[in-house]
Design a protein around this motif. Structure first.
Motif, PDB file in Angstrom:
ATOM      1  N   GLY A 237       0.829  -1.212   0.000  1.00 55.82           N
ATOM      2  CA  GLY A 237       0.000   0.000   0.000  1.00 55.82           C
ATOM      3  C   GLY A 237       0.855   1.250   0.000  1.00 55.82           C
ATOM      4  N   VAL A 238       1.868   1.299   0.864  1.00 55.55           N
ATOM      5  CA  VAL A 238       2.702   2.494   0.952  1.00 55.55           C
ATOM      6  C   VAL A 238       3.526   2.667  -0.322  1.00 55.55           C
ATOM      7  CG1 VAL A 238       4.673   3.521   2.137  1.00 55.55           C
ATOM      8  CG2 VAL A 238       2.781   2.596   3.456  1.00 55.55           C
ATOM      9  N   SER A 239       4.100   1.571  -0.843  1.00 52.92           N
ATOM     10  CA  SER A 239       4.909   1.771  -2.054  1.00 52.92           C
ATOM     11  C   SER A 239       4.045   2.157  -3.244  1.00 52.92           C
ATOM     12  CB  SER A 239       5.793   0.561  -2.383  1.00 52.92           C
ATOM     13  OG  SER A 239       5.356  -0.583  -1.742  1.00 52.92           O
ATOM     14  N   ILE A 240       2.912   1.484  -3.428  1.00 51.54           N
ATOM     15  CA  ILE A 240       2.065   1.845  -4.569  1.00 51.54           C
ATOM     16  C   ILE A 240       1.537   3.271  -4.409  1.00 51.54           C
ATOM     17  CG2 ILE A 240      -0.049   1.290  -5.837  1.00 51.54           C
ATOM     18  CD1 ILE A 240       0.401  -1.617  -5.114  1.00 51.54           C
ATOM     19  N   GLY A 241       1.112   3.611  -3.198  1.00 47.33           N
ATOM     20  CA  GLY A 241       0.576   4.956  -2.943  1.00 47.33           C
ATOM     21  C   GLY A 241       1.618   6.024  -3.211  1.00 47.33           C
ATOM     22  N   THR A 242       2.862   5.780  -2.794  1.00 48.22           N
ATOM     23  CA  THR A 242       3.917   6.773  -2.991  1.00 48.22           C
ATOM     24  C   THR A 242       4.260   6.920  -4.465  1.00 48.22           C
ATOM     25  OG1 THR A 242       4.819   6.033  -0.888  1.00 48.22           O
ATOM     26  CG2 THR A 242       6.215   7.458  -2.216  1.00 48.22           C
ATOM     27  N   VAL A 243       4.461   5.782  -5.134  1.00 50.94           N
ATOM     28  CA  VAL A 243       4.845   5.840  -6.546  1.00 50.94           C
ATOM     29  C   VAL A 243       3.774   6.550  -7.372  1.00 50.94           C
ATOM     30  CG1 VAL A 243       5.243   4.434  -8.594  1.00 50.94           C
ATOM     31  CG2 VAL A 243       6.332   3.823  -6.438  1.00 50.94           C
ATOM     32  N   THR A 244       2.490   6.213  -7.099  1.00 51.77           N
ATOM     33  CA  THR A 244       1.438   6.850  -7.905  1.00 51.77           C
ATOM     34  C   THR A 244       1.328   8.333  -7.604  1.00 51.77           C
ATOM     35  OG1 THR A 244      -0.173   6.174  -6.256  1.00 51.77           O
ATOM     36  CG2 THR A 244       0.033   4.781  -8.194  1.00 51.77           C
ATOM     37  N   ALA A 245       1.691   8.743  -6.393  1.00 47.22           N
ATOM     38  CA  ALA A 245       1.626  10.176  -6.071  1.00 47.22           C
ATOM     39  C   ALA A 245       2.776  10.916  -6.746  1.00 47.22           C
ATOM     40  CB  ALA A 245       1.667  10.380  -4.565  1.00 47.22           C
ATOM     41  N   VAL A 246       3.950  10.300  -6.734  1.00 45.57           N
ATOM     42  CA  VAL A 246       5.116  10.949  -7.344  1.00 45.57           C
ATOM     43  C   VAL A 246       4.921  11.063  -8.857  1.00 45.57           C
ATOM     44  CG1 VAL A 246       7.575  10.704  -7.811  1.00 45.57           C
ATOM     45  CG2 VAL A 246       6.692  10.238  -5.535  1.00 45.57           C
ATOM     46  N   TYR A 247       4.391   9.992  -9.464  1.00 46.93           N
ATOM     47  CA  TYR A 247       4.133  10.040 -10.906  1.00 46.93           C
ATOM     48  C   TYR A 247       2.683  10.402 -11.167  1.00 46.93           C
ATOM     49  CZ  TYR A 247       8.710   7.989 -11.320  1.00 46.93           C
ATOM     50  OH  TYR A 247      10.047   7.783 -11.239  1.00 46.93           O
ATOM     51  N   ARG A 248       2.241  11.462 -10.559  1.00 46.99           N
ATOM     52  CA  ARG A 248       0.855  11.873 -10.654  1.00 46.99           C
ATOM     53  C   ARG A 248       0.472  12.237 -12.083  1.00 46.99           C
ATOM     54  NH1 ARG A 248      -1.412  17.276  -8.481  1.00 46.99           N
ATOM     55  NH2 ARG A 248      -3.599  16.927  -8.931  1.00 46.99           N
ATOM     56  N   GLY A 249      -0.723  11.800 -12.495  1.00 49.07           N
ATOM     57  CA  GLY A 249      -1.200  12.172 -13.820  1.00 49.07           C
ATOM     58  C   GLY A 249      -0.724  11.235 -14.913  1.00 49.07           C
ATOM     59  N   THR A 250       0.161  10.294 -14.590  1.00 49.17           N
ATOM     60  CA  THR A 250       0.614   9.360 -15.616  1.00 49.17           C
ATOM     61  C   THR A 250      -0.274   8.123 -15.625  1.00 49.17           C
ATOM     62  OG1 THR A 250       2.063   8.176 -14.114  1.00 49.17           O
ATOM     63  CG2 THR A 250       2.998  10.093 -15.240  1.00 49.17           C
ATOM     64  N   LEU A 251       0.036   7.221 -16.544  1.00 49.47           N
ATOM     65  CA  LEU A 251      -0.722   5.986 -16.653  1.00 49.47           C
ATOM     66  C   LEU A 251      -0.595   5.169 -15.369  1.00 49.47           C
ATOM     67  CD1 LEU A 251      -2.255   5.235 -19.206  1.00 49.47           C
ATOM     68  CD2 LEU A 251      -0.548   3.460 -19.621  1.00 49.47           C
ATOM     69  N   LEU A 252       0.585   5.244 -14.761  1.00 58.89           N
ATOM     70  CA  LEU A 252       0.862   4.539 -13.515  1.00 58.89           C
ATOM     71  C   LEU A 252      -0.122   4.973 -12.430  1.00 58.89           C
ATOM     72  CD1 LEU A 252       3.194   2.554 -13.262  1.00 58.89           C
ATOM     73  CD2 LEU A 252       4.445   4.286 -11.976  1.00 58.89           C
ATOM     74  N   ASP A 253      -0.360   6.282 -12.384  1.00 58.13           N
ATOM     75  CA  ASP A 253      -1.281   6.864 -11.408  1.00 58.13           C
ATOM     76  C   ASP A 253      -2.691   6.314 -11.622  1.00 58.13           C
ATOM     77  OD1 ASP A 253      -2.414   8.433  -9.515  1.00 58.13           O
ATOM     78  OD2 ASP A 253      -2.376  10.273 -10.688  1.00 58.13           O
ATOM     79  N   GLU A 254      -3.108   6.288 -12.898  1.00 62.66           N
ATOM     80  CA  GLU A 254      -4.430   5.754 -13.233  1.00 62.66           C
ATOM     81  C   GLU A 254      -4.561   4.298 -12.797  1.00 62.66           C
ATOM     82  OE1 GLU A 254      -7.481   6.710 -14.533  1.00 62.66           O
ATOM     83  OE2 GLU A 254      -6.572   8.569 -13.805  1.00 62.66           O
ATOM     84  N   ALA A 255      -3.522   3.509 -13.110  1.00 59.26           N
ATOM     85  CA  ALA A 255      -3.533   2.089 -12.761  1.00 59.26           C
ATOM     86  C   ALA A 255      -3.651   1.927 -11.248  1.00 59.26           C
ATOM     87  CB  ALA A 255      -2.262   1.410 -13.273  1.00 59.26           C
ATOM     88  N   GLY A 256      -2.934   2.766 -10.505  1.00 61.27           N
ATOM     89  CA  GLY A 256      -2.995   2.710  -9.046  1.00 61.27           C
ATOM     90  C   GLY A 256      -4.387   3.014  -8.540  1.00 61.27           C
TER      91      GLY A 256
END
Lengths: 322, 306
Positions: A116-135
């Motif tokens: 949860g913490v790693s996915i939450g952090t990564v998606t916040a840092v890469y906000r607005g990207t496809l990664l964020d959407e997937a998260g």
């Protein structure tokens, strides 16, 4: 800190008394005479004389308040009465099952925290990207799937089709038996933590000191790991604590599916058997655990964040407005 | 405020957002809702999906190909075919019909429960917040006790004491869930008492009831809708979880959670019996979450700045 701890401990007393009152009232206002229920396990119908004798033995004829105080005294001394089905003491029966449940809930919480913490952090840092959407989609799915459906799908995939992992059972502590139940139990909590970490990291990343850190010439990784996460994880600590209590509840379902010999499975079985003393003991134990875990997280929080113990410790929680 | 056992929510947890929603008193929640549905396709999707489930529940007798209870033992555990569009279960009952009627039993119990929960929470919370004094202290004390126990554990034990049935399940969900709502509505009432236009209305001589109905309620209706939508999802999960355990809606009544439980034994040979009811639960809860999240974002003053 000592003062803060004491004031928090003192605040637990009325809540625990309330929980005990609730447990007592539930068992005593529930349909059915406890004496009759205690006697009518098995096939034979108890006679009126037997019931009257049992009522006398259980001292059910005293007024409610008297019985509550006596019962509470017994409970504090560790005597939660006898089970209806086997007439064995309730507390050891519950205590025997606790390690399995704690093992399952801890594994699930760790899994949920790490992912949860790693996915939450990564998606916040890469906000607005496809990664964020997937998260975002993942978090939504986790919040919408019941643990029992996850469990059955996992069993189908890993135990029936791939035959990689055991279908059910405790396996004498073999960790391979822990994998599927722990994943099933962790899914919902993981979704919650992804969303929470995501929001929290986003908020922190907008702060001035983050801009300062960038201005100092630090790279993104250093800013996120050293400056942002430290502060962003504060709310995660609190929520992880409350989630542990939720996991203990969810364990009832997961343990039943995987034949995991924990407290949750025992309680579900006791509900089928209408074994009130066990259910009652479980409410008390769950309340105590939940309250203590929350206290522990609060204290941990105060250790991490000095503003809490210095600012509001003396007169209770200043930031409490619920 | 006396010190509470639950940790106070830090700035970015959902709890606090719930309460902050109520601080917005200015704009029309309906217009905001309309705006979010235009802009947020996920929320719109959630609304359409939820509408679809409601339509299925209402039209169940018209669209179900078979009686969901009709047993055809000679056709048991079949895969999808022209005769049975989604196959049959272990008693040869038509799966499609059972899923369709399952929508009916799930939503038919979840929607009234959600409304009941909201009304009770609203009544208790606003009364406590408005009256204050000993009423408030008793309510806050009860809320603290109820929130000191995990929701599922408490509902589970309540059902245990009441005896497993749909009625017990719904009583348990309401008896446990009101605390959360009452806490939010109480906080909202306390905040609303300080709003300038409420003070102005009072200065003009408006009665308590009029202030509540004309000035406070319209401003909190948006957040209430958000709460209700998200709650509907939670309640669907709760009903199916407890029915799965055999503690809620009882067989042979078709209900997704109970159907999953029946299908466990046949997992190896008829996985669709598990997957399809699971999918129904997932989609209905997802619909509520998508819609609720979208509406919440529209009403949250902070998210609009982003």
């Amino acid at each position: 800190m000592v003062r803060y701890t004491l004031s928090r401990l003192l605040a637990l007393v009325p809540v625990l008394l309330g929980v005990s009152l609730l447990a007592f009232l539930l068992a005593n206002l529930a349909p059915g005479d406890p004496a009759e229920l205690a006697l009518s396990q098995g096939d034979q119908e108890p006679t009126a004389a037997e019931i009257a004798a049992k009522r006398e033995e259980l001292r059910l004829n005293d007024p409610m308040p008297v019985r509550y105080v006596r019962w509470l005294g017994d409970v504090i001394r560790g005597d939660m009465g006898l089970t209806y089905t086997d007439s064995v003491p309730v507390l050891p029966e519950l205590a025997r099952r606790i390690p399995a449940t704690v093992k399952l809930a801890t594994a699930a919480l760790l899994l949920a925290l790490v992912l949860g913490v790693s996915i939450g952090t990564v998606t916040a840092v890469y906000r607005g990207t496809l990664l964020d959407e997937a998260g975002r989609v993942l978090a939504l799915l986790c919040a919408s799937l019941p643990s029992f459906a996850v469990a059955l799908i996992l069993i189908y995939a890993f135990a029936v089709i791939l035959r990689l992992l055991p279908v059910a059972g405790y396996g004498d502590g073999d960790l391979r038996h822990l994998i599927l139940p722990a994943i099933s139990l962790s899914v919902f909590t993981m979704g919650t933590l992804v969303r929470l970490t995501h929001a929290s990291v986003l908020e922190v990343m907008g702060q001035d000191y983050i801009r300062t850190a960038y201005a100092k010439g630090l790279n993104k990784l250093a800013v996120v790991l050293k400056h942002a996460l430290r502060n962003a994880l504060l709310p995660v600590v609190t929520v992880a604590g409350t989630q542990f209590g939720q996991l203990l509840g969810g364990a009832a379902i997961v343990e039943t599916i995987f034949a995991w010999p924990g407290v949750g499975k025992l309680v579900v079985e006791s509900i089928y058997a209408r074994d009130y003393p066990i259910i009652q003991g479980f409410v008390l134990l769950a309340g105590l655990t939940f309250v203590l875990v929350n206290l522990a997280t609060d204290l941990l929080y105060a250790v991490i964040d000095p503003r809490i113990r210095l600012g509001a410790g003396a007169q209770g929680r200043g930031d409490d407005h619920a | 405020m006396p010190s509470r056992v639950l940790p106070a929510a830090p700035a970015s947890t959902e709890t606090l957002q719930d309460e902050e929603l109520f601080a917005v008193g200015e704009h029309s929640p309906w217009r905001a809702a309309l705006r979010v549905l235009q802009a947020d396709r996920a929320a719109l999707g959630g609304l359409i999906l939820l509408g679809l489930f409601v339509a299925i529940a209402i039209a169940a007798p018209l669209i179900a190909p078979y009686d969901p209870l009709a047993i055809h033992l000679s056709d048991k555990l079949q895969g999808p075919s022209a005769r049975y569009p989604l196959g049959t279960d272990q008693l040869g009952r038509d799966l499609a019909s059972r899923l369709i009627y399952g929508t009916r039993s799930t939503l038919g119990s979840a929607i009234p429960t959600t409304i009941g929960l909201l009304l009770i929470g609203l009544a208790i919370g606003t009364t406590a917040g408005y009256l204050g004094g000993w009423v408030d202290r008793v309510v806050v004390g009860s809320i603290d006790v109820l929130l000191a126990l995990p929701r599922l554990i408490l509902s589970l034990t309540l059902v245990g004491f009441l005896g497993p049935s749909l009625q017990s399940l719904l009583i348990a969900i309401i008896a446990v869930g009101w605390a959360d709502h009452a806490r939010i509505f109480r906080a909202a009432t306390l905040a609303a008492r300080e709003w300038e236009f409420v003070l102005a209305a009072r200065a003009l001589g408006a009665s308590d009831l009029r202030i509540m109905a004309r000035h406070i309620l319209p401003n909190v209706i948006g957040p209430i809708v958000v709460l209700a939508t998200l709650d509907l999802g939670h309640i669907i999960l709760m009903i199916s979880s407890l029915s799965f355990l055999g503690l809620g809606i009882q067989p042979p009544t078709p209900e997704w959670g109970a159907m999953l439980n029946d299908a466990r034994t046949y997992l190896e040979h008829a996985p669709h019996l598990v997957l399809l009811p699971g999918l129904c639960i997932l989609l209905s809860v997802l619909a509520c979450n998508l819609l609720g999240d979208g509406l919440r974002a529209a009403l949250d003053p902070r998210s609009r700045h982003r």
